[in-house]
Design a protein around this motif. Structure first.
Motif, PDB file in Angstrom:
ATOM      1  N   ARG A  61      39.699  24.025  44.868  1.00 14.28           N
ATOM      2  CA  ARG A  61      39.886  23.954  43.694  1.00 14.28           C
ATOM      3  C   ARG A  61      38.680  24.749  42.633  1.00 14.28           C
ATOM      4  N   SER A  62      37.811  25.600  43.183  1.00 14.88           N
ATOM      5  CA  SER A  62      36.831  25.888  42.327  1.00 14.88           C
ATOM      6  C   SER A  62      37.296  26.902  40.996  1.00 14.88           C
ATOM      7  N   SER A  63      38.584  27.679  41.153  1.00 10.14           N
ATOM      8  CA  SER A  63      38.951  28.433  40.014  1.00 10.14           C
ATOM      9  C   SER A  63      39.395  27.490  39.197  1.00 10.14           C
TER      10      SER A  63
ATOM     11  N   PRO B  15      34.700  34.564  40.872  1.00  7.61           N
ATOM     12  CA  PRO B  15      34.993  35.734  42.237  1.00  7.61           C
ATOM     13  C   PRO B  15      35.606  34.830  43.431  1.00  7.61           C
ATOM     14  N   ILE B  16      36.605  34.022  43.293  1.00  6.21           N
ATOM     15  CA  ILE B  16      37.262  33.087  44.204  1.00  6.21           C
ATOM     16  C   ILE B  16      38.497  33.197  44.322  1.00  6.21           C
ATOM     17  N   GLU B  17      39.316  33.318  45.561  1.00  6.09           N
ATOM     18  CA  GLU B  17      40.771  33.209  45.562  1.00  6.09           C
ATOM     19  C   GLU B  17      40.905  31.864  46.534  1.00  6.09           C
ATOM     20  N   SER B  18      41.973  31.142  46.325  1.00  2.43           N
ATOM     21  CA  SER B  18      42.175  29.958  47.116  1.00  2.43           C
ATOM     22  C   SER B  18      43.465  30.542  48.093  1.00  2.43           C
ATOM     23  N   HIS B  19      43.035  30.237  49.329  1.00  4.11           N
ATOM     24  CA  HIS B  19      44.270  30.357  50.408  1.00  4.11           C
ATOM     25  C   HIS B  19      44.504  29.082  51.266  1.00  4.11           C
TER      26      HIS B  19
ATOM     27  N   VAL C 265      41.182  26.855  51.170  1.00  6.54           N
ATOM     28  CA  VAL C 265      39.825  27.221  51.362  1.00  6.54           C
ATOM     29  C   VAL C 265      39.377  28.233  50.058  1.00  6.54           C
ATOM     30  N   ASP C 266      38.233  28.376  49.689  1.00  2.22           N
ATOM     31  CA  ASP C 266      38.083  29.214  48.609  1.00  2.22           C
ATOM     32  C   ASP C 266      37.318  30.396  49.132  1.00  2.22           C
ATOM     33  N   MET C 267      37.951  31.598  49.172  1.00  2.00           N
ATOM     34  CA  MET C 267      37.472  32.843  49.696  1.00  2.00           C
ATOM     35  C   MET C 267      36.904  33.734  48.534  1.00  2.00           C
ATOM     36  N   THR C 268      35.435  34.137  48.914  1.00  2.00           N
ATOM     37  CA  THR C 268      34.680  34.915  48.137  1.00  2.00           C
ATOM     38  C   THR C 268      35.209  36.386  48.571  1.00  2.00           C
ATOM     39  N   MET C 269      34.659  37.484  47.816  1.00  2.00           N
ATOM     40  CA  MET C 269      35.131  38.735  48.045  1.00  2.00           C
ATOM     41  C   MET C 269      34.308  39.448  49.340  1.00  2.00           C
ATOM     42  N   ASP C 270      33.294  38.732  49.677  1.00  2.00           N
ATOM     43  CA  ASP C 270      32.527  39.081  50.745  1.00  2.00           C
ATOM     44  C   ASP C 270      32.309  38.175  52.250  1.00  2.00           C
ATOM     45  N   GLY C 271      32.960  37.016  51.896  1.00  2.00           N
ATOM     46  CA  GLY C 271      33.006  36.182  52.992  1.00  2.00           C
ATOM     47  C   GLY C 271      32.131  35.158  53.249  1.00  2.00           C
TER      48      GLY C 271
ATOM     49  N   LEU D 217      25.285  23.893  33.897  1.00  2.00           N
ATOM     50  CA  LEU D 217      26.377  23.764  34.762  1.00  2.00           C
ATOM     51  C   LEU D 217      26.212  24.683  36.038  1.00  2.00           C
ATOM     52  N   PHE D 218      26.473  24.093  37.186  1.00  2.00           N
ATOM     53  CA  PHE D 218      26.086  24.546  38.406  1.00  2.00           C
ATOM     54  C   PHE D 218      27.503  24.703  39.306  1.00  2.00           C
ATOM     55  N   PHE D 219      27.116  25.759  40.294  1.00  2.00           N
ATOM     56  CA  PHE D 219      28.378  26.070  41.122  1.00  2.00           C
ATOM     57  C   PHE D 219      28.097  25.938  42.552  1.00  2.00           C
ATOM     58  N   ASN D 220      28.866  25.554  43.470  1.00  2.00           N
ATOM     59  CA  ASN D 220      28.717  25.559  44.789  1.00  2.00           C
ATOM     60  C   ASN D 220      30.232  25.788  45.330  1.00  2.00           C
ATOM     61  N   GLY D 221      30.325  26.940  46.094  1.00  2.00           N
ATOM     62  CA  GLY D 221      31.782  26.994  46.205  1.00  2.00           C
ATOM     63  C   GLY D 221      31.552  28.641  47.201  1.00  2.00           C
ATOM     64  N   GLY D 222      32.876  28.803  47.404  1.00  2.00           N
ATOM     65  CA  GLY D 222      33.222  30.223  48.061  1.00  2.00           C
ATOM     66  C   GLY D 222      32.878  29.896  49.796  1.00  2.00           C
ATOM     67  N   TRP D 223      33.136  28.886  50.582  1.00  2.00           N
ATOM     68  CA  TRP D 223      32.789  28.716  51.639  1.00  2.00           C
ATOM     69  C   TRP D 223      33.733  29.268  52.859  1.00  2.00           C
TER      70      TRP D 223
END
Length: 416
Positions: free
Chosen positions: A238-240, A251-255, A338-344, A356-362
């Motif tokens: 749900r990061s985006s 820079p996150i896509e959800s799949h 899953v929160d997918m980043t562009m480089d994995g 405000l801080f962000f933890n994601g793209g795992w």
């Protein structure tokens, strides 16, 4: 209350009437020093380490459903530290070390089982790369062992070694890796955080993030507005959506990532095995079920359910690697977002909004990262500086070109 064999005996002899609730169910305060959005493994671990390592107790974890009801309870429970690239290797090495002492630290049985992870390879080129990777892992201070074909057959005789479509050349074995009970990890961190004064607030959905003069001021929730000096996002798939509440484009896509479990069987798989010619991984639970998964569904979605083509794809990969799997009956399947980043690779960083801080793209690796993610994220939130284990997990690497493409599969999120 400290859990022990004595307590089990005592409570059993007194009708089990003396057990205390594992955590409180507090009413939200009007203001906190820190709010963590997301009551999954990473959010709960962050709150725990904020309290334990940094002495912060005026903290709230806000969860829209129940604690541990998201991805931390919807995965295949694998724990490992066999990463290749600088930036990932030291982070996951730290995470594995934390895993090894986690149950004693939390006084909670997370069913951590260091039964080993074996990555199969199927060509000379793949074997050479795994050998280089093993040397990198050893240089990092972790364990790695290369097995030839005979070594793999001795370790995992249930694999296909006769007329196989993808002949097994060898494998990379990390014996300290293994599995843990996913929901127990969330409960253990929740209990540890609650014991240190953290408010764990369930059924409290965040509907907005308040920003005043370029600085975070709090959040809007279904249980009213709550002010805060600092806010950390740890909401996985749900990061985006949550980022958009503060005007952030991440820079996150959800799949959707599916997983499956079979009927209970007698012990057959001693550890975790991954296929080298397709994305497939399998282990056996303490109840005997074979737990396995594979590729993401490939299309963007916020629905925690998958589709039949990927189910077929995963079963085909499993049958190619382990033909006996065809005799087991699949009981159920489930999906995580899953929160997918562009480089994995993941992100633990500040955002352009102060406080405000962000933890994601795992991507596929969120569960194994849980302790180190909480440790490093807590360090960032408390001090404003990056932990030594997460100095390269920055959001701006996609602007500067310092990407961590661990899988060597390019910049498409659905390829990782």
């Amino acid at each position: 209350m400290r859990y022990s064999a004595f307590q089990i005996l005592k409570q059993g002899l007194t009708g089990n009437k003396g057990w205390a609730p594992v955590w409180r169910n507090p009413t939200p305060k009007a203001e906190y020093d820190v709010i963590i959005i997301g009551g999954g493994g990473h959010g709960l671990a962050t709150a725990y380490y904020l309290a334990k390592n940094h002495g912060l107790t005026n903290i709230a974890v806000l969860e829209r459903g129940y604690l541990g009801g998201g991805n931390v309870g919807r995965n295949t429970t694998i724990v490992r530290a066999n990463y290749y690239m600088n930036g990932n290797s030291e982070f996951y090495s730290h995470s594995l070390k934390l895993w090894e002492g986690l149950e004693q630290e939390l006084n909670y049985n997370a069913m951590m089982s260091q039964r080993g992870v074996l990555n199969l390879c199927h060509s000379d080129g793949q074997f050479d790369f795994y050998t280089e990777k093993a040397n990198r892992i050893l240089a990092q201070g972790d364990d790695a062992e290369m097995l030839d074909r005979a070594g793999v057959k001795n370790h995992a005789p249930f694999l296909s070694f006769k007329n196989e479509r993808f002949p097994i050349r060898g494998g990379l074995l990390q014996r300290r890796a293994g599995t843990a009970r996913h929901d127990a990890v969330a409960w253990g961190f929740a209990r540890g955080a609650d014991m240190r004064g953290v408010d764990l607030i369930q059924n409290c959905e965040v509907t907005g993030i308040d920003v005043e003069g370029g600085r975070v001021a709090g959040v809007q929730t279904t249980r009213g507005a709550i002010r805060a000096k600092k806010v950390g996002m740890a909401v996985a798939g749900r990061s985006s959506q949550v980022g958009q509440m503060a005007g952030l484009r991440l820079p996150i896509e959800s799949h959707v990532l599916q997983a499956f479990v079979t009927e209970g069987l007698k012990p057959i798989i001693p550890g975790v095995v991954t296929f080298g010619m397709g994305h497939f991984y399998i282990s056996q639970s303490d109840k005997g079920g074979l737990v396995f998964g594979g590729d993401i569904d490939g299309y963007n979605s916020y629905a925690a359910r998958g589709n039949l083509p990927i189910m077929e794809h995963v079963m085909e990969a499993g049958m190619a690697m382990m033909p006996a799997l065809g005799k087991a009956r699949v009981l159920r399947g489930w999906g995580g977002i899953v929160d997918m980043t562009m480089d994995g690779s993941p992100i633990i960083d500040k955002t352009p909004i102060e406080g405000l801080f962000f933890n994601g793209g795992w991507n596929y690796g969120g569960f194994k990262a849980t302790p180190a993610s909480g440790w490093c994220y807590a360090h960032l939130i408390a001090t404003g500086n990056h932990s030594e284990y997460a100095t390269r997990l920055l959001m701006n690497r996609f602007e500067t070109g310092h990407v961590l493409d661990e899988e060597k599969t390019g910049a498409n999120p659905n390829k990782h």
